[in-house]
Design an enzyme around this catalytic site. Structure first.
Site, PDB file in Angstrom:
ATOM      1  N   MET A  40     -33.508 -81.286  30.512  1.00  0.00           N
ATOM      2  CA  MET A  40     -32.334 -80.370  31.000  1.00  0.00           C
ATOM      3  C   MET A  40     -32.206 -81.190  32.286  1.00  0.00           C
ATOM      4  O   MET A  40     -31.346 -80.817  33.315  1.00  0.00           O
ATOM      5  CB  MET A  40     -32.660 -79.009  31.424  1.00  0.00           C
ATOM      6  CG  MET A  40     -33.124 -77.998  30.405  1.00  0.00           C
ATOM      7  SD  MET A  40     -32.560 -76.311  30.538  1.00  0.00           S
ATOM      8  CE  MET A  40     -33.770 -76.213  31.757  1.00  0.00           C
ATOM      9  N   LEU A  52     -34.303 -85.353  36.473  1.00  0.00           N
ATOM     10  CA  LEU A  52     -35.998 -86.046  35.770  1.00  0.00           C
ATOM     11  C   LEU A  52     -36.631 -86.455  36.877  1.00  0.00           C
ATOM     12  O   LEU A  52     -36.380 -86.707  38.209  1.00  0.00           O
ATOM     13  CB  LEU A  52     -35.279 -87.687  35.290  1.00  0.00           C
ATOM     14  CG  LEU A  52     -34.277 -87.248  34.250  1.00  0.00           C
ATOM     15  CD1 LEU A  52     -33.956 -88.469  33.511  1.00  0.00           C
ATOM     16  CD2 LEU A  52     -34.868 -86.012  33.136  1.00  0.00           C
ATOM     17  N   HIS A  53     -37.922 -86.069  36.461  1.00  0.00           N
ATOM     18  CA  HIS A  53     -39.309 -86.258  37.445  1.00  0.00           C
ATOM     19  C   HIS A  53     -40.296 -87.428  36.584  1.00  0.00           C
ATOM     20  O   HIS A  53     -40.106 -87.502  35.447  1.00  0.00           O
ATOM     21  CB  HIS A  53     -39.838 -85.317  38.065  1.00  0.00           C
ATOM     22  CG  HIS A  53     -39.931 -84.045  37.290  1.00  0.00           C
ATOM     23  ND1 HIS A  53     -40.863 -84.234  36.238  1.00  0.00           N
ATOM     24  CD2 HIS A  53     -39.399 -82.861  36.998  1.00  0.00           C
ATOM     25  CE1 HIS A  53     -40.974 -83.197  35.430  1.00  0.00           C
ATOM     26  NE2 HIS A  53     -40.027 -82.399  35.905  1.00  0.00           N
ATOM     27  N   GLY A  92     -42.826 -86.253  35.236  1.00  0.00           N
ATOM     28  CA  GLY A  92     -43.407 -85.633  33.821  1.00  0.00           C
ATOM     29  C   GLY A  92     -42.452 -86.126  32.683  1.00  0.00           C
ATOM     30  O   GLY A  92     -42.772 -86.470  31.581  1.00  0.00           O
ATOM     31  N   HIS A  93     -41.138 -86.120  33.146  1.00  0.00           N
ATOM     32  CA  HIS A  93     -40.200 -86.704  31.915  1.00  0.00           C
ATOM     33  C   HIS A  93     -40.332 -87.974  31.863  1.00  0.00           C
ATOM     34  O   HIS A  93     -40.176 -88.239  30.637  1.00  0.00           O
ATOM     35  CB  HIS A  93     -38.539 -86.426  32.477  1.00  0.00           C
ATOM     36  CG  HIS A  93     -38.126 -84.996  32.805  1.00  0.00           C
ATOM     37  ND1 HIS A  93     -37.960 -84.512  34.084  1.00  0.00           N
ATOM     38  CD2 HIS A  93     -38.072 -83.823  32.087  1.00  0.00           C
ATOM     39  CE1 HIS A  93     -37.563 -83.260  34.003  1.00  0.00           C
ATOM     40  NE2 HIS A  93     -37.889 -82.749  32.877  1.00  0.00           N
ATOM     41  N   GLN A 116     -30.618 -70.214  26.891  1.00  0.00           N
ATOM     42  CA  GLN A 116     -32.057 -70.263  27.029  1.00  0.00           C
ATOM     43  C   GLN A 116     -32.299 -69.344  28.698  1.00  0.00           C
ATOM     44  O   GLN A 116     -33.584 -69.271  29.099  1.00  0.00           O
ATOM     45  CB  GLN A 116     -33.130 -71.148  27.027  1.00  0.00           C
ATOM     46  CG  GLN A 116     -32.906 -72.307  28.056  1.00  0.00           C
ATOM     47  CD  GLN A 116     -33.524 -73.724  27.817  1.00  0.00           C
ATOM     48  OE1 GLN A 116     -33.529 -74.371  26.669  1.00  0.00           O
ATOM     49  NE2 GLN A 116     -34.393 -74.056  28.551  1.00  0.00           N
ATOM     50  N   LYS A 172     -46.648 -79.252  29.527  1.00  0.00           N
ATOM     51  CA  LYS A 172     -46.391 -78.307  30.831  1.00  0.00           C
ATOM     52  C   LYS A 172     -45.615 -76.853  30.236  1.00  0.00           C
ATOM     53  O   LYS A 172     -46.001 -75.823  30.669  1.00  0.00           O
ATOM     54  CB  LYS A 172     -45.358 -79.251  31.758  1.00  0.00           C
ATOM     55  CG  LYS A 172     -44.463 -78.185  32.583  1.00  0.00           C
ATOM     56  CD  LYS A 172     -45.340 -77.860  33.790  1.00  0.00           C
ATOM     57  CE  LYS A 172     -44.696 -76.826  34.703  1.00  0.00           C
ATOM     58  NZ  LYS A 172     -43.288 -76.295  34.292  1.00  0.00           N
ATOM     59  N   SER A 217     -42.134 -80.273  38.532  1.00  0.00           N
ATOM     60  CA  SER A 217     -41.140 -79.290  37.587  1.00  0.00           C
ATOM     61  C   SER A 217     -39.776 -79.521  38.494  1.00  0.00           C
ATOM     62  O   SER A 217     -39.789 -79.714  39.485  1.00  0.00           O
ATOM     63  CB  SER A 217     -41.502 -78.030  37.652  1.00  0.00           C
ATOM     64  OG  SER A 217     -40.494 -76.883  37.436  1.00  0.00           O
TER      65      SER A 217
HETATM   66  P1  AMP Z   1     -37.218 -79.734  31.117  1.00  0.00           P
HETATM   67  O1  AMP Z   1     -36.404 -80.513  31.721  1.00  0.00           O
HETATM   68  O2  AMP Z   1     -37.921 -78.994  32.389  1.00  0.00           O
HETATM   69  O3  AMP Z   1     -36.683 -78.693  30.010  1.00  0.00           O
HETATM   70  O4  AMP Z   1     -38.343 -80.516  30.541  1.00  0.00           O
HETATM   71  C1  AMP Z   1     -38.244 -81.232  29.471  1.00  0.00           C
HETATM   72  C2  AMP Z   1     -39.362 -81.953  28.835  1.00  0.00           C
HETATM   73  O5  AMP Z   1     -40.213 -82.439  29.941  1.00  0.00           O
HETATM   74  C3  AMP Z   1     -40.252 -80.697  28.180  1.00  0.00           C
HETATM   75  O6  AMP Z   1     -40.735 -81.041  27.114  1.00  0.00           O
HETATM   76  C4  AMP Z   1     -41.122 -80.323  29.153  1.00  0.00           C
HETATM   77  O7  AMP Z   1     -42.081 -79.822  28.981  1.00  0.00           O
HETATM   78  C5  AMP Z   1     -41.420 -81.679  29.968  1.00  0.00           C
HETATM   79  N1  AMP Z   1     -41.990 -81.684  31.216  1.00  0.00           N
HETATM   80  C6  AMP Z   1     -41.393 -81.089  31.889  1.00  0.00           C
HETATM   81  N2  AMP Z   1     -42.355 -81.107  33.338  1.00  0.00           N
HETATM   82  C7  AMP Z   1     -43.454 -81.839  32.835  1.00  0.00           C
HETATM   83  C8  AMP Z   1     -44.681 -82.413  33.539  1.00  0.00           C
HETATM   84  N3  AMP Z   1     -44.843 -81.851  34.761  1.00  0.00           N
HETATM   85  N4  AMP Z   1     -45.370 -83.161  33.024  1.00  0.00           N
HETATM   86  C9  AMP Z   1     -45.011 -83.570  31.446  1.00  0.00           C
HETATM   87  N5  AMP Z   1     -43.821 -82.760  30.855  1.00  0.00           N
HETATM   88  C10 AMP Z   1     -43.321 -82.212  31.598  1.00  0.00           C
END
Ligand code: AMP
Length: 282
Positions: free
Chosen positions: A33, A36-37, A39-40, A64, A152, A188
């Protein structure tokens, strides 16, 4: 720094992908979504290891979010995201507008069973149906060989894997471990909502999970007491509310019983911000 293709429409995206497919290249999709950090970025790195080309999607999926949730204030920063994707070597950004995923007259939703009724599903009743629907659409639009998700969002991974299996979707799901700040806080996009005091308290979530994991290893009989105490400690430290803090069967997410593979999951509020986290126990 590599060249990043930007596609706003499904047709445009598919034209680019056809070139790679005709060359026999493997394609990975990383749905996000945005905001980006690292984790992404870790998911994209994993995609680069297992596929020839990585597609990242950025779409803040309205289906969602519940009516009182943070859809309107969810961070949107596409320019910064694009710069990060260039640096990391992502090949294509699919950033569709609303119509591309939910055209006029759209009326289909994917609903799963028991796995969506627990934990997040109790507090966000429409969440997993929104996630399943948008992930199914993205998988069908992109038709990647691999799709990569973060641990996560552990329950989300189980929901997506179940859907892929149940619907015979022809894609391999890979997962990547949670990336954390040095003090333990899981990265996050929502961490941006935290004020300085909340940010200071936030790593206590991970400490609570670690304490429970330790108890599970050393004295599982005392688990209920430790979980109860961990909740009290979080509230005493300044968390406003705990939606859940539970030890579950790692795949079904039913309450944990001796001998089950375990996952410890938490969702808790710091002020107006809801944080989730989870760890395994091996
Ligand atoms: P989001 O943009 O929050 O919907 O996350 C997109 C993808 O990135 C999802 O598969 C999340 O599980 C993954 N994600 C988010 N935060 C982290 C993190 N800290 N470490 C690893 N993957 C992450």
């Amino acid at each position: 720094m590599s060249h990043l293709i930007l596609a706003r429409s499904r047709n445009d995206m598919r034209q680019h992908l056809k070139i790679w497919r005709d060359q026999g290249k493997k394609i990975a999709l990383v749905p996000t979504m945005g905001a980006l950090h690292n984790g992404h970025i870790a998911l994209i790195e994993l995609g680069k290891q297992y596929a020839d080309h990585v597609v990242t999607s950025i779409f803040v999926n309205p289906t969602q979010f519940g009516p009182n949730e943070d859809l309107a204030r969810y961070p949107r920063q596409e320019d910064e995201d694009r710069a990060k994707l260039c640096t990391i070597g992502c090949d294509l950004l699919y950033a569709p507008n609303l119509e591309e995923l939910y055209p006029q007259g759209f009326q289909t939703r994917i609903e799963l069973g028991a796995i969506t009724q627990r934990l997040e599903g109790v507090f966000r009743p429409h969440f997993f149906s929104g996630v399943a629907t948008v992930v199914a659409k993205l998988l069908l639009q992109v038709t990647p060989d691999l799709a990569i998700f973060g641990e996560k969002d552990w329950q989300q991974v189980q929901v997506v894997s179940t859907m892929v299996k149940d619907l015979d979707l022809d894609v391999t799901i890979l997962t990547a471990p949670t990336v954390r700040d040095p003090d333990g806080l899981a990265l996050s996009s929502r961490n941006a909502y935290l004020n300085a005091e909340e940010r200071r308290l936030a790593p206590k979530l991970k400490s609570a999970l670690d304490k429970i994991a330790h108890q599970l290893k050393t004295n599982p009989a005392g688990l209920d007491f430790i979980v109860g105490q961990a909740k009290q400690d979080l509230l005493a430290a300044g968390f406003r509310e705990i939606d859940y803090l539970e030890v579950c069967h790692s795949l079904t997410l039913e309450p944990w019983q001796l001998g089950d593979p375990a996952r410890i999951l938490v969702a808790a509020w710091l002020g107006q911000t809801r944080l989730i986290d989870n760890i395994g126990t091996s």
